[in-house]
Write an enzyme that holds these catalytic residues in place. Structure first.
Site, PDB file in Angstrom:
ATOM      1  N   THR A 125       6.608  40.987  86.653  1.00 26.65           N
ATOM      2  CA  THR A 125       7.331  39.878  86.725  1.00 26.65           C
ATOM      3  C   THR A 125       7.226  38.613  87.718  1.00 26.65           C
ATOM      4  O   THR A 125       7.253  37.718  87.516  1.00 26.65           O
ATOM      5  CB  THR A 125       9.067  40.339  87.140  1.00 26.65           C
ATOM      6  N   LYS A 156      13.563  43.410  92.251  1.00 20.44           N
ATOM      7  CA  LYS A 156      12.088  42.641  91.736  1.00 20.44           C
ATOM      8  C   LYS A 156      12.462  41.286  91.101  1.00 20.44           C
ATOM      9  O   LYS A 156      11.599  40.555  91.178  1.00 20.44           O
ATOM     10  CB  LYS A 156      11.562  43.726  90.790  1.00 20.44           C
TER      11      LYS A 156
END
Ligand SMILES: NC(=O)C1=CN([C@@H]2O[C@H](COP(=O)(O)OP(=O)(O)OC[C@H]3O[C@@H](n4cnc5c(N)ncnc54)[C@H](OP(=O)(O)O)[C@@H]3O)[C@@H](O)[C@H]2O)C=CC1
Ligand SMILES: O=C(CO)COP(=O)(O)O
Length: 330
Positions: free
Chosen positions: A247, A190
Site C-alpha cells: 500500500t 497500514k
C-alpha cells in the site's frame, strides 16, 4: 474437514466483486449481495461491479439485492466499508444459522466504539463465528486472477483452515491463522501509514524518505500491535508488513493516492472528493486515540490525523517529524 460450499459475499464494491470471483473460481456456490434491488440490477446488467467495471464477474455468481439471499450460507464474507460493518452485520441476525463464520473483509477500526472488525461482528451477531481476511491484495489483481496471498484468521484454527480451503486456489493463497487481533491491526494501521508515505511521494521528497517513513511507520504498527495483544509474527506477515509494503508503494492504493494528492497540494477536503474509499482517513483519528490510551508513541499516524483534519499543514507536519529528538532505533 467441514465443507463450506455456499458462500455469501455482502457488498458489491471492488473487493466484494473480487472475492466473489475468488470463491467462484474455487468451486463454491456464490451469491453476491448488493446494497438493494436497484444496485443488484445494475451489477447484473453490467456483469461487473460499478466500482470495478473493467473486470467481469464470473458467470456462475448469483447477484441479489436483499439480505434474504444469505439464508442457507455456510460462510459469509462481509465486504462493506469498516464504518458500515456493524450496521450491515446486524441485518444478518435473522437469516444466519448459529455458528456461521462471518469474515470481516474491511480494513479499519470502528469510530466511536473503537472496536476492531471482529469485535464489531461479535457484538452485532453474538451467535456467529467472527473471522478476518486481510493482506496485500488489490481488488483488480485478485478479480483478474493474478497471484496473491492473504491471511485468514479465526479463533478456532479448524474454522480458519476450512475458510482457507473454501476460498483458496493456486492464484489466491490464504494462509490460516488464529491471531485475529494481529490481522485486523495490520490492515487498519497500514492504511493510515500509506497516506503518510503518499504525502511524501506527492511532495517529491524522494525514494529514500519514502523508505524511511515506511520503516518507521512499521515500527509504529508493531508498537500499537504489541499494546493491543497482536502476535509479532502476524505483524511481520502478509497482513502487516506485506500489506504495508504494497500500500505504501503503489498508486493502485486509494490511501497512498489520497496522500499523493495532499502532498501535491490539494487540501484534504479536495483530495477526499475523489469519491474513492480511503479507509485510512476514517481510521487515523481513532488509531491515534487508541494509541494515546495505551501510551503508544505514533508520531507518523498522529501527523496524518492532524493533516487530515486541518490542524497541521503538510510542511508543518514534515517539520514536526524531521525535528524530533535523535533516539535509539528500537
Ligand atoms: N479494493 C481493494 O483493493 C481492497 C479493499 N479492501 C477493503 O474492503 C473494504 C471495502 O472496500 P471496496 O470494496 O474496495 O470499496 P468500494 O467503495 O469499491 O465498495 C464498497 C461497497 O460497499 C457498499 N456499501 C457501502 N456502505 C454500505 C452500507 N452502509 N450498506 C450496504 N452496503 C454499503 C457500497 O455500495 P454503494 O456502491 O451502493 O455505495 C459498495 O458496493 C474496505 O474496508 C477496504 O479497505 C481490502 C482489500 C483490498
Ligand atoms: O488494502 C488494499 C490492498 O491490500 C487496498 O488498498 P487501498 O484501500 O488503499 O486501495
Amino acid at each position: 474437514m467441514t465443507i463450506l460450499q455456499r458462500i455469501a459475499v455482502i457488498g458489491a464494491g471492488a473487493w466484494g466483486a473480487a472475492l466473489a470471483n475468488v470463491a467462484a473460481r474455487a468451486g463454491r456456490d456464490v451469491v453476491l449481495v448488493a446494497r438493494d434491488a436497484d444496485a443488484a440490477d445494475a451489477v447484473r446488467r453490467a456483469g461487473a461491479s460499478p466500482h470495478l467495471p473493467d473486470v467481469a464477474l464470473d458467470g456462475a455468481i448469483a447477484v441479489a439485492g436483499g439480505i434474504d439471499a444469505v439464508a442457507g450460507a455456510d460462510a459469509v464474507l462481509l465486504v462493506v466499508p469498516a464504518q458500515a460493518h456493524g450496521a450491515v452485520a446486524a441485518t444478518l441476525a435473522p437469516v444466519l444459522a448459529p455458528g456461521t463464520p462471518v469474515v470481516a473483509c474491511a480494513k479499519g477500526i470502528e469510530r466511536g466504539t473503537r472496536r476492531f472488525m471482529t469485535d464489531v461482528i461479535a457484538a452485532a451477531l453474538p451467535g456467529a463465528t467472527p473471522a478476518i481476511l486481510s493482506g496485500p491484495s488489490f481488488a483488480a489483481d485478485v478479480a483478474r486472477g493474478l497471484p496473491t496471498a492473504v491471511t485468514l484468521a479465526a479463533a478456532d484454527d479448524a474454522v480458519a483452515v476450512a475458510l482457507a480451503h473454501a476460498l483458496g486456489t493456486p492464484t489466491f493463497r490464504p494462509y490460516h491463522a488464529t491471531d485475529l487481533r494481529g490481522v485486523e491491526i495490520g490492515g487498519a494501521a497500514k492504511n493510515v501509514l500509506a497516506i503518510a508515505v503518499g504525502i511524501v511521494r506527492g511532495r517529491r521528497l524522494g525514494a529514500s524518505a519514502a523508505a524511511a517513513l515506511t520503516t518507521r511507520g512499521f515500527a509504529e504498527l508493531m508498537r500499537f500491535g504489541r499494546a493491543y495483544g497482536a502476535r509479532p509474527e502476524t505483524l511481520t506477515g502478509l497482513s502487516g508488513l506485506g500489506d504495508l509494503i504494497l500500500t505504501c508503494s503503489s498508486r493502485q492504493s486509494r490511501n497512498f493516492s489520497l496522500g499523493i494528492a495532499i502532498g501535491d497540494g490539494l487540501s484534504p477536503g479536495e483530495a477526499r472528493q475523489s469519491g474513492l474509499l480511503a479507509e485510512g482517513a476514517f481510521t487515523a483519528p481513532v488509531l491515534v486515540e487508541m494509541a494515546a490510551e495505551r501510551n503508544v508513541d505514533m508520531p507518523i499516524a498522529a501527523a496524518v490525523a492532524a493533516v487530515l483534519d486541518g490542524r497541521l499543514g503538510v510542511d508543518q507536519a514534515i517539520a514536526a517529524l524531521t525535528t524530533r529528538p535523535f533516539r535509539a532505533e528500537h
